[in-house]
Enzyme design. Sequence first.
Site, PDB file in Angstrom:
ATOM      1  N   ILE A 167       0.854  -1.185   0.000  1.00  0.00           N
ATOM      2  CA  ILE A 167       0.000   0.000   0.000  1.00  0.00           C
ATOM      3  C   ILE A 167       0.890   1.234   0.000  1.00  0.00           C
ATOM      4  O   ILE A 167       1.807   1.349   0.819  1.00  0.00           O
ATOM      5  CB  ILE A 167      -0.917   0.015   1.234  1.00  0.00           C
ATOM      6  CG1 ILE A 167      -1.779  -1.257   1.290  1.00  0.00           C
ATOM      7  CG2 ILE A 167      -1.801   1.252   1.247  1.00  0.00           C
ATOM      8  CD1 ILE A 167      -2.488  -1.467   2.617  1.00  0.00           C
ATOM      9  N   SER A 168       0.647   2.184  -0.920  1.00  0.00           N
ATOM     10  CA  SER A 168       1.357   3.455  -0.986  1.00  0.00           C
ATOM     11  C   SER A 168       2.858   3.215  -1.169  1.00  0.00           C
ATOM     12  O   SER A 168       3.272   2.708  -2.207  1.00  0.00           O
ATOM     13  CB  SER A 168       1.045   4.291   0.257  1.00  0.00           C
ATOM     14  OG  SER A 168       1.490   5.613   0.092  1.00  0.00           O
ATOM     15  N   SER A 169       3.696   3.541  -0.193  1.00  0.00           N
ATOM     16  CA  SER A 169       5.118   3.231  -0.319  1.00  0.00           C
ATOM     17  C   SER A 169       5.323   1.744  -0.575  1.00  0.00           C
ATOM     18  O   SER A 169       6.204   1.348  -1.342  1.00  0.00           O
ATOM     19  CB  SER A 169       5.870   3.656   0.953  1.00  0.00           C
ATOM     20  OG  SER A 169       7.232   3.331   0.875  1.00  0.00           O
TER      21      SER A 169
END
Length: 442
Positions: A167-169
Amino acid sequence: MSATPGTTVRRPLRPVLVALYGALVPLLAALLLAAPPAAARTDAAADVPYATLTEVTDFGSNPSNLQMYLYVPESVTPNPAVLVAVHYCTGSGPAMYNGTEYASLADRYGFVVVYPSVTRASKCFDVSSPQALRRGGGSDPAGIKSMVDWVLGTYDADPKRVFATGISSGAMMTNVLLGVYPDVFAAGAAFAGVPFGCFATTDGSEWNSACANGTVTRTPQQWGDLVRGAHPGYTGPRPRMQLWHGTEDDVLRYPNFGEEIDQWTNVLGVSRTPASTDTPATGWTRTRYGGTGDQAPVEAISLQGVGHNLYAYGTMGARVLTFFGLDGSGPAPQPQPAACKVTATTSAWSTGLTGSVTITNTGTTAVNGWKLGFTLPGGQTITNGWGATYAPASGAVTATNAAYNGTIAPNGSVTIGYQANHGGDSAAPGAFTLNGTACASA
């Protein structure tokens, strides 16, 4: 095997995801580690309790000092699959364990979950440095690869069933892992990420504002070349990719979603035109590329009106497992080793070129009727061809056999060709699929 009588694994709380560099409310304060079950059974070889999140140390080369957390279910299967679940900025392995349902899904399906955890101050994964973006360069990808190797050796896990999601990074790291280690990961699922190489910097910064704002654009071929350049010389099958993005993402802007699709369709040698489009849930638009089934080469889910906080506990993890093929009994279907080899060359002059493509059937059965998929470099347009019909004339092209060469015997070859105009880039295509199967390049 069932869980130890009288013990439970606490259901994780639904997460409030953290955006990069503190843009969203920190999640850790809202989550608690699940308490270890009493008298948890322990794997004797690994000294790791079952059904308990456990930190593993001394797992191998770890140049950026990552922490490794591991979840092994009581129901772990022989030769289990391995899922690497990668956290977001300011997150951690334990927070990812609590905020997603992968541990409870592991209880059900018997795979092992690895939760890498960043120790640097930002708690963001390195997806920017030159070291992170090339095989053997070190940094976070090398440490995560060591975690996978440790699990493969300790639990006799299946090296053909290793997957990554984040998720995200962590989504950006999922893109990086699949690019740097295409021989390790069978597939990935990236929630609110950016393409491989988009966040690259050379000044030591972890942040790339142009990429985050969605202003870094490249052709599919250029994006694909970035991935191929991470492991030069690799000619084996490439991992499949599932992509998720919210249309109102204000941290990693929505244009990154389209750039990811461009990249991975090019890497996998499939058409950028969706093979199917549907709406599996309200506000979701799912497009599949190179196939229409649950394990298409590329699957992309756009969430209308959703921001960076897109991951929803209880609905998305199961869809990831379906894409990976881990939600059934027994070994999951995997991308097969390439049953074809393609040699492609071009001979160019000022504004034109002639391309020659030889297709070799390296399988054990005859190919009866074939379609060869490839993507022309930007600026190239086919003007005529022989040995096949070509459509469309530029971009992601499908070459369909002629009446006289539709059968390719085992170890047999067919050569086709085309003429094309070009705008300066006269290179041959870099990746091919034969009837949807990725081909080795020679």
